[in-house]
Design a protein around this motif. Structure first.
Motif, PDB file in Angstrom:
ATOM      1  N   GLN A   1       0.835  -1.198   0.000  1.00  0.00           N
ATOM      2  CA  GLN A   1       0.000   0.000   0.000  1.00  0.00           C
ATOM      3  C   GLN A   1       0.876   1.258   0.000  1.00  0.00           C
ATOM      4  N   ALA A   2       1.841   1.295   0.939  1.00  0.00           N
ATOM      5  CA  ALA A   2       2.719   2.462   1.053  1.00  0.00           C
ATOM      6  C   ALA A   2       3.999   2.307   0.243  1.00  0.00           C
ATOM      7  N   LEU A   3       4.219   1.097  -0.310  1.00  0.00           N
ATOM      8  CA  LEU A   3       5.451   0.805  -1.038  1.00  0.00           C
ATOM      9  C   LEU A   3       6.682   1.044  -0.168  1.00  0.00           C
ATOM     10  N   THR A   4       6.637   0.449   1.036  1.00  0.00           N
ATOM     11  CA  THR A   4       7.745   0.542   1.977  1.00  0.00           C
ATOM     12  C   THR A   4       8.045  -0.854   2.515  1.00  0.00           C
ATOM     13  N   VAL A   5       9.173  -0.984   3.218  1.00  0.00           N
ATOM     14  CA  VAL A   5       9.567  -2.254   3.820  1.00  0.00           C
ATOM     15  C   VAL A   5       9.752  -2.055   5.315  1.00  0.00           C
ATOM     16  N   GLU A   6       9.123  -2.938   6.102  1.00  0.00           N
ATOM     17  CA  GLU A   6       9.276  -2.922   7.560  1.00  0.00           C
ATOM     18  C   GLU A   6      10.233  -4.032   7.959  1.00  0.00           C
ATOM     19  N   ASP A   7      11.237  -3.709   8.755  1.00  0.00           N
ATOM     20  CA  ASP A   7      12.224  -4.698   9.164  1.00  0.00           C
ATOM     21  C   ASP A   7      11.704  -5.584  10.294  1.00  0.00           C
ATOM     22  N   ALA A   8      12.051  -6.867  10.223  1.00  0.00           N
ATOM     23  CA  ALA A   8      11.862  -7.858  11.277  1.00  0.00           C
ATOM     24  C   ALA A   8      10.459  -7.870  11.883  1.00  0.00           C
ATOM     25  N   PRO A   9       9.410  -8.120  11.090  1.00  0.00           N
ATOM     26  CA  PRO A   9       8.072  -8.269  11.669  1.00  0.00           C
ATOM     27  C   PRO A   9       7.977  -9.584  12.449  1.00  0.00           C
ATOM     28  N   GLU A  10       7.059  -9.656  13.380  1.00  0.00           N
ATOM     29  CA  GLU A  10       6.909 -10.870  14.182  1.00  0.00           C
ATOM     30  C   GLU A  10       6.240 -11.984  13.393  1.00  0.00           C
ATOM     31  N   THR A  11       5.307 -11.617  12.517  1.00  0.00           N
ATOM     32  CA  THR A  11       4.556 -12.623  11.759  1.00  0.00           C
ATOM     33  C   THR A  11       4.278 -12.109  10.350  1.00  0.00           C
ATOM     34  N   LEU A  12       3.817 -13.014   9.496  1.00  0.00           N
ATOM     35  CA  LEU A  12       3.217 -12.657   8.214  1.00  0.00           C
ATOM     36  C   LEU A  12       1.756 -13.051   8.266  1.00  0.00           C
ATOM     37  N   GLU A  13       0.852 -12.101   7.996  1.00  0.00           N
ATOM     38  CA  GLU A  13      -0.582 -12.362   8.016  1.00  0.00           C
ATOM     39  C   GLU A  13      -1.075 -12.678   6.604  1.00  0.00           C
ATOM     40  N   LEU A  14      -2.327 -13.091   6.506  1.00  0.00           N
ATOM     41  CA  LEU A  14      -2.947 -13.413   5.229  1.00  0.00           C
ATOM     42  C   LEU A  14      -2.755 -12.285   4.222  1.00  0.00           C
ATOM     43  N   ASN A  15      -2.293 -12.620   3.010  1.00  0.00           N
ATOM     44  CA  ASN A  15      -2.069 -11.704   1.891  1.00  0.00           C
ATOM     45  C   ASN A  15      -0.813 -10.860   2.022  1.00  0.00           C
ATOM     46  N   GLN A  16      -0.097 -10.937   3.125  1.00  0.00           N
ATOM     47  CA  GLN A  16       1.103 -10.128   3.277  1.00  0.00           C
ATOM     48  C   GLN A  16       2.282 -10.764   2.549  1.00  0.00           C
ATOM     49  N   ILE A  17       3.200  -9.902   2.109  1.00  0.00           N
ATOM     50  CA  ILE A  17       4.384 -10.325   1.377  1.00  0.00           C
ATOM     51  C   ILE A  17       5.619  -9.969   2.198  1.00  0.00           C
ATOM     52  N   GLY A  18       6.519 -10.921   2.357  1.00  0.00           N
ATOM     53  CA  GLY A  18       7.693 -10.655   3.170  1.00  0.00           C
ATOM     54  C   GLY A  18       8.898 -11.443   2.714  1.00  0.00           C
ATOM     55  N   ARG A  19      10.049 -11.097   3.288  1.00  0.00           N
ATOM     56  CA  ARG A  19      11.303 -11.787   3.013  1.00  0.00           C
ATOM     57  C   ARG A  19      11.681 -12.611   4.238  1.00  0.00           C
ATOM     58  N   LEU A  20      12.091 -13.871   4.008  1.00  0.00           N
ATOM     59  CA  LEU A  20      12.444 -14.749   5.115  1.00  0.00           C
ATOM     60  C   LEU A  20      13.511 -15.746   4.680  1.00  0.00           C
ATOM     61  N   THR A  21      13.989 -16.528   5.625  1.00  0.00           N
ATOM     62  CA  THR A  21      14.934 -17.592   5.306  1.00  0.00           C
ATOM     63  C   THR A  21      14.223 -18.935   5.428  1.00  0.00           C
ATOM     64  N   VAL A  22      14.635 -19.885   4.589  1.00  0.00           N
ATOM     65  CA  VAL A  22      14.049 -21.218   4.573  1.00  0.00           C
ATOM     66  C   VAL A  22      15.174 -22.249   4.596  1.00  0.00           C
ATOM     67  N   THR A  23      14.998 -23.282   5.417  1.00  0.00           N
ATOM     68  CA  THR A  23      15.917 -24.407   5.449  1.00  0.00           C
ATOM     69  C   THR A  23      15.156 -25.662   5.041  1.00  0.00           C
ATOM     70  N   VAL A  24      15.706 -26.433   4.106  1.00  0.00           N
ATOM     71  CA  VAL A  24      15.022 -27.624   3.600  1.00  0.00           C
ATOM     72  C   VAL A  24      15.790 -28.878   3.995  1.00  0.00           C
ATOM     73  N   ALA A  25      15.024 -29.974   4.148  1.00  0.00           N
ATOM     74  CA  ALA A  25      15.646 -31.237   4.546  1.00  0.00           C
ATOM     75  C   ALA A  25      16.460 -31.843   3.421  1.00  0.00           C
ATOM     76  N   GLU A  26      15.981 -31.713   2.192  1.00  0.00           N
ATOM     77  CA  GLU A  26      16.694 -32.215   1.020  1.00  0.00           C
ATOM     78  C   GLU A  26      17.022 -31.039   0.112  1.00  0.00           C
TER      79      GLU A  26
END
Length: 437
Positions: free
Chosen positions: A367-392
């Motif tokens: 909406q504001a075309l901004t980025v908020e650092d380190a949010p606690e959660t991602l809610e429905l429809n929200q877009i965010g950057r995170l890290t993922v670790t996979v088993a394979e």
């Protein structure tokens, strides 16, 4: 044909009541892609509503809830064609709460049509949808300034010309900031209701001398990937007929996700590092000497190596490195919020593996075309950057390099529901958001 130059994938977006469904209905109607009984049914429904003519939006708004509200909720896919090209079009919702549907519809688009109401110009939802299309790497845009007829009827041609120019300039400032060049964006004044500048040029807009919408769709370059990479094919099935006719046949079936493969090419299996040579390419239509992106094929390999469903066969020259931990940009689709430490399943190509969500590093406010650092959660429809670790490990490219091999899904391991659409890499970095803060 997924990436044939004769097939263009389109997504529409815009605010509620900007006329997306009417425009799509007009495209279907003007290209004669609608059966007579469908037109008759729409005409009857329109008469029941007290309208003088057919409401072409009903050709797209198929869900009963949508027809009752006069809005688009789900992503409606439609197919139409002209003599020059075929089209697959996704009509996406305009409401803020259906941002996830917009992400879904635009994820495979090669061109986005973003509508604005000529009376309102560029609004918050226009900026939101433009940012989402930029995030997903849609290479080309059309700004359709709809309902231009209402401005002409109310204020005259000169005022309509100035209104159109102001909207075009405002939108150009936005798209330049989001990373599109001027030659990637085209603006067209249209009236979806009356068909002005959709299939035929309108005499009511003498201030516009560019192509009609359909003319532009027929001639725009069909861009698939922003960068050229080598061959990639996720293995969907290992074919072992074990018949007297084919006692030793072993083929690896799948759809080519990127590049081209030819008999004699050296390929590698990134998960194991094993290298071999392509000795044959089989299809339902017979053997080929080479095949390109989007073609479903069965590869025959020189060496008997361990390959199973979920592996990727890649060009030996630029094969992706297997990833066990990576940065990703996701749109959260689940009703319950995503928290760090969530244990999910990750589906990449034909491979599914357990995954753990690490830190949620940033939240994108479209909406504001901004980025908020380190949010606690991602809610429905929200877009965010995170890290993922996979088993394979997964053999993934960055999404900015290739959309097919750079995208994935996060799935609920209990219910099997899709919880997130993900992009490998930091897609937010390409939006130049600091300039908009």
């Amino acid at each position: 044909m997924n990436h044939s130059p004769d097939l263009l994938r389109i997504a529409t977006a815009g605010s509620v009541d900007d006329g997306k469904s009417t425009l799509v209905g007009r495209l279907l109607y003007d290209t004669k892609s609608v059966l007579a009984d469908q037109i008759d049914a729409v005409t009857r429904a329109s008469v029941d509503r007290g309208l003088d003519g057919p409401d072409l939006s009903l050709l797209v708004d198929g869900l009963r809830a949508e027809r009752e509200q006069g809005i688009t909720i789900d992503v409606a896919y439609r197919y139409f064609a002209t003599l020059a090209r075929s089209f697959v079009l996704a009509d996406t919702p305009g409401h803020v709460q259906y941002t996830r549907n917009t992400v879904s519809g635009a994820s495979t688009a090669q061109l986005g049509i973003l509508l604005v109401d000529a009376r309102n110009g560029v609004v918050a939802q226009t900026r939101r949808h433009a940012a989402v299309l930029a995030l997903l790497g849609v290479p080309r845009l059309v700004l359709a300034v709809n309902k231009i007829d209402l401005v002409i009827d109310k204020s005259g041609v000169d005022e309509a010309a100035q209104t159109y120019e102001d909207i075009r300039a405002d939108f150009a400032d936005l798209t330049r900031t989001l990373g599109w060049s001027d030659d990637q964006v085209v603006s067209i004044p249209v009236s979806a209701l009356h068909g002005d500048n959709v299939a035929a040029r309108s005499e009511r807009t003498p201030f516009y001398d560019g192509p009609t919408l359909i003319e532009h769709l027929e001639t725009v370059p069909n861009v698939t990937d922003r960068k050229s990479i080598g061959f990639r094919m996720p293995v969907q099935y290992v074919i072992r007929p074990r018949t007297p006719e084919y006692p030793d046949y072993r083929g690896y079936a799948g759809q080519i996700a990127a590049g081209r493969v030819s008999v004699g090419d050296e390929v590698v299996i990134p998960s194991s590092g094993a290298r071999t040579t392509v000795t044959g390419i089989d299809t339902a239509d017979g053997p080929l000497t080479s095949a390109h992106t989007g073609r479903s094929v069965t590869l025959l390999l020189e060496d008997d190596i361990d390959i199973s469903r979920g592996d990727i066969i890649a060009a030996a020259a630029d094969a992706p490195e297997p990833l066990t931990q990576f940065t990703a940009t996701v749109c959260w689709l689940g009703d319950k919020p995503l928290r760090p430490g969530a244990r999910l399943l990750l589906k990449h190509g034909t491979k599914t593996t357990p995954a753990i969500v690490g830190a949620i590093e940033a939240l994108f406010d479209e909406q504001a075309l901004t980025v908020e650092d380190a949010p606690e959660t991602l809610e429905l429809n929200q877009i965010g950057r995170l890290t993922v670790t996979v088993a394979e490990p997964i053999a993934a490219d960055d999404y900015t390099v290739n959309r097919e091999t750079g995208s994935f899904l996060l799935i609920d391991p209990q219910g099997g529901n899709t919880l997130a659409a993900g992009l490998v890499g930091d897609a937010l970095a390409g939006l130049h958001l600091k300039e908009l803060v």
